[in-house]
Design an enzyme around this catalytic site. Structure first.
Site, PDB file in Angstrom:
ATOM      1  N   HIS A  37       0.830  -1.207   0.000  1.00 37.00           N
ATOM      2  CA  HIS A  37       0.000   0.000   0.000  1.00 37.00           C
ATOM      3  C   HIS A  37       0.865   1.258   0.000  1.00 37.00           C
ATOM      4  O   HIS A  37       0.578   2.229  -0.692  1.00 37.00           O
ATOM      5  CB  HIS A  37      -0.882   0.056   1.251  1.00 37.00           C
ATOM      6  CG  HIS A  37      -1.881  -1.057   1.378  1.00 37.00           C
ATOM      7  ND1 HIS A  37      -1.732  -2.077   2.289  1.00 37.00           N
ATOM      8  CD2 HIS A  37      -3.034  -1.298   0.718  1.00 37.00           C
ATOM      9  CE1 HIS A  37      -2.770  -2.900   2.185  1.00 37.00           C
ATOM     10  NE2 HIS A  37      -3.570  -2.455   1.239  1.00 37.00           N
ATOM     11  N   GLN A  61     -18.191  -6.215  -1.343  1.00 38.79           N
ATOM     12  CA  GLN A  61     -17.375  -7.136  -2.144  1.00 38.79           C
ATOM     13  C   GLN A  61     -17.136  -8.469  -1.448  1.00 38.79           C
ATOM     14  O   GLN A  61     -16.415  -9.312  -1.981  1.00 38.79           O
ATOM     15  CB  GLN A  61     -16.060  -6.467  -2.536  1.00 38.79           C
ATOM     16  CG  GLN A  61     -15.058  -6.275  -1.409  1.00 38.79           C
ATOM     17  CD  GLN A  61     -13.935  -5.330  -1.817  1.00 38.79           C
ATOM     18  OE1 GLN A  61     -14.154  -4.175  -2.154  1.00 38.79           O
ATOM     19  NE2 GLN A  61     -12.709  -5.819  -1.806  1.00 38.79           N
ATOM     20  N   ASP A 157      -3.472  -7.122  -7.218  1.00 37.64           N
ATOM     21  CA  ASP A 157      -4.842  -7.488  -7.589  1.00 37.64           C
ATOM     22  C   ASP A 157      -5.006  -7.166  -9.073  1.00 37.64           C
ATOM     23  O   ASP A 157      -5.625  -6.183  -9.452  1.00 37.64           O
ATOM     24  CB  ASP A 157      -5.837  -6.713  -6.723  1.00 37.64           C
ATOM     25  CG  ASP A 157      -5.620  -6.980  -5.245  1.00 37.64           C
ATOM     26  OD1 ASP A 157      -5.641  -8.152  -4.856  1.00 37.64           O
ATOM     27  OD2 ASP A 157      -5.400  -6.026  -4.485  1.00 37.64           O
ATOM     28  N   MET A 191       2.985  -9.376  -0.674  1.00 34.30           N
ATOM     29  CA  MET A 191       2.421  -8.717   0.503  1.00 34.30           C
ATOM     30  C   MET A 191       0.902  -8.679   0.404  1.00 34.30           C
ATOM     31  O   MET A 191       0.328  -8.411  -0.648  1.00 34.30           O
ATOM     32  CB  MET A 191       2.971  -7.306   0.626  1.00 34.30           C
ATOM     33  CG  MET A 191       4.409  -7.293   1.084  1.00 34.30           C
ATOM     34  SD  MET A 191       4.870  -5.673   1.696  1.00 34.30           S
ATOM     35  CE  MET A 191       6.599  -5.988   2.060  1.00 34.30           C
ATOM     36  N   SER A 193      -2.670  -7.953   3.228  1.00 36.42           N
ATOM     37  CA  SER A 193      -3.184  -7.745   4.587  1.00 36.42           C
ATOM     38  C   SER A 193      -3.583  -9.066   5.220  1.00 36.42           C
ATOM     39  O   SER A 193      -3.589  -9.213   6.433  1.00 36.42           O
ATOM     40  CB  SER A 193      -4.404  -6.817   4.552  1.00 36.42           C
ATOM     41  OG  SER A 193      -4.064  -5.582   3.956  1.00 36.42           O
ATOM     42  N   ARG A 194      -3.926 -10.042   4.394  1.00 40.82           N
ATOM     43  CA  ARG A 194      -4.378 -11.330   4.922  1.00 40.82           C
ATOM     44  C   ARG A 194      -3.226 -12.211   5.403  1.00 40.82           C
ATOM     45  O   ARG A 194      -3.469 -13.231   6.048  1.00 40.82           O
ATOM     46  CB  ARG A 194      -5.195 -12.073   3.861  1.00 40.82           C
ATOM     47  CG  ARG A 194      -6.555 -11.432   3.568  1.00 40.82           C
ATOM     48  CD  ARG A 194      -7.353 -12.251   2.561  1.00 40.82           C
ATOM     49  NE  ARG A 194      -8.745 -11.840   2.460  1.00 40.82           N
ATOM     50  CZ  ARG A 194      -9.239 -11.053   1.500  1.00 40.82           C
ATOM     51  NH1 ARG A 194      -8.440 -10.571   0.566  1.00 40.82           N
ATOM     52  NH2 ARG A 194     -10.518 -10.729   1.478  1.00 40.82           N
TER      53      ARG A 194
END
Lengths: 288, 288
Positions: A37, A61, A157, A191, A193-194
């Protein structure tokens, strides 16, 4: 750096900035920020006078049964991470979707959705058929509220980036779309967040995704052009490491249609489960 | 008054106007303007410093077999009608949808569509299931290109007005939506660009729609609250006049759901065929 929580205040700020000729960049995120990010924020910083980072875990989503409830959140830590980066506004809306008041009937709720009918179907569209509907809709709302000159997405993504760029083009949003390279941990894990939801063992095993993508790159460099060969070695490696492959597909970079031979710019996209965590990774391939 | 045919030039003009603090109104039309359209332009004139009228027959809202090819057009006459009204820009885009060049594959075409999932279904949604998808999508494009402060629609197309107002709310477009009253010919026929396609006899017979709506208003004023009574007299009158009723429905003004009794603000909407022309009309009903 200010934190803005209301749509009206956000738009007012943006319009006053643009009135003064300031160029605004938006980085949409779901928070729990990592170096990936932050690389988007750095790119935004280079491309505009003012930088807005939105932090919003978008319910639209997530399907029922997906990980909305356990999606990691740490707003205070996100604020600390953004402070040194020259961010002007953190937009953390509490009023993004119309709330249904008890007096009103259900019909007053949100009912408008954006579909990018071809690009939303392959890859993640297989197991998450309404995912991109939710992503496209929330991003259109953010674009309409923040009214940025440029919006920055991550190519981690990959399909999401392509879907949103197509939406911006098809609906004539007056914004430039930037896609930034995927960022990896020191050992190569993409990388996400999960990643914090992986156990130590799963974390180690999950490297199989990265290693199989690296291997595919090497095979292409050494002359292999057959997609099925590249896919088979990846599926085998990930399965042997205890992962459950959702999909491993080599597709055209623009249309996201499967390609049998690497004869044009392609992307090898893999999604696999390790434990209860669904991980995405990809590399761009080209036979040049 | 200038005629602008390119998206980029249109947006540039709007942005330079807003930079100077000018408030912009947009009136989207499909051309072949009549007094109904001109009343929208007059309303726009009152609500903004600058008025943009778009003229674009939108292929995306016509299904195969509908009247796209015979939809009436007269651009030069439209220009003459708008000249005295203080319109600043006629936006007549030739590049609104992405063109497919022969070199590119089909996937490069337009594929992003907006659905207003509940409001698009009743009334016209029955016989034209993709109509509001096309309308919502083209209006979102026009809003993104013109970036107006206010957009003006006619309540002649009652459902369209409600669908678009909901889209603007749900997607957070930064624009105010105005709905203007339906305008009638001297004898009561609702003004429509399609009226020119009626023969003299059809034109006379079509008045049955207006008369049956007037009759419904009178019945409500005299105490009738039963929707079925109002609908039955209308269907009978229109059928007797040689019309073919597509629907005659009394619905809630906001949700567009059928109401059995006129106990809250409702609208009686009728669509009927006379010859090869499909005509819309409506009146708002209230038992107060």
């Amino acid at each position: 750096m200010a934190i803005v929580r209301e749509k009206g205040a956000m738009r007012q700020w943006s319009r006053s900035q643009r009135q003064c000729g300031q160029r605004i960049a938006l980085v949409p995120t779901m928070g729990f920020l990592h170096q990936g990010h932050l690389s988007l924020v750095a790119e935004a910083r280079l491309r505009a006078d003012k930088v807005v980072v939105s932090i919003y875990v978008n319910p639209g989503q997530f399907a029922p049964g997906e990980d909305l409830d356990v999606y990691p959140r740490d707003f205070d830590s996100d604020v600390e991470k953004l402070k040194p980066l020259g961010v002007d506004i953190i937009f953390n809306p509490h009023d993004l979707y119309v709330r249904e008041s008890p007096e009103k009937n259900r019909e007053s709720g949100h009912e408008t959705w954006i579909r990018v009918e071809n690009l939303e179907r392959p890859l993640c569209g297989g197991s998450r058929p309404l995912f991109f509907r939710g992503v496209a809709t929330v991003v259109s709302k953010l674009l309409n509220i923040v009214e940025p000159d440029v919006v920055v997405f991550g190519k981690k993504d990959y399909q999401q980036w392509r879907v949103l760029a197509r939406m911006v083009r098809d609906l004539d949003f007056g914004v430039e779309v930037i896609g930034c390279p995927l960022v990896r941990e020191a050992d190569g894990l993409a990388m996400s967040s999960r990643n914090v939801r992986l156990t130590a063992t799963e974390r180690k095993n999950a490297l199989a995704i990265f290693h199989s993508l690296k291997r595919a790159e090497e095979l292409v460099r050494s002359g292999e052009t057959d997609s099925s060969v590249l896919i088979e070695q990846a599926v085998t490696a990930i399965s042997n490491a205890g992962g459950k492959v959702d999909y491993a597909s080599i597709v055209d970079q623009e249309t996201l249609k499967s390609v049998d031979k690497i004869t044009k710019p392609s992307v090898f996209a893999i999604t696999a489960w390790f434990g209860s965590v669904r991980l995405l990774d990809n590399v761009e391939l080209s036979n040049n």
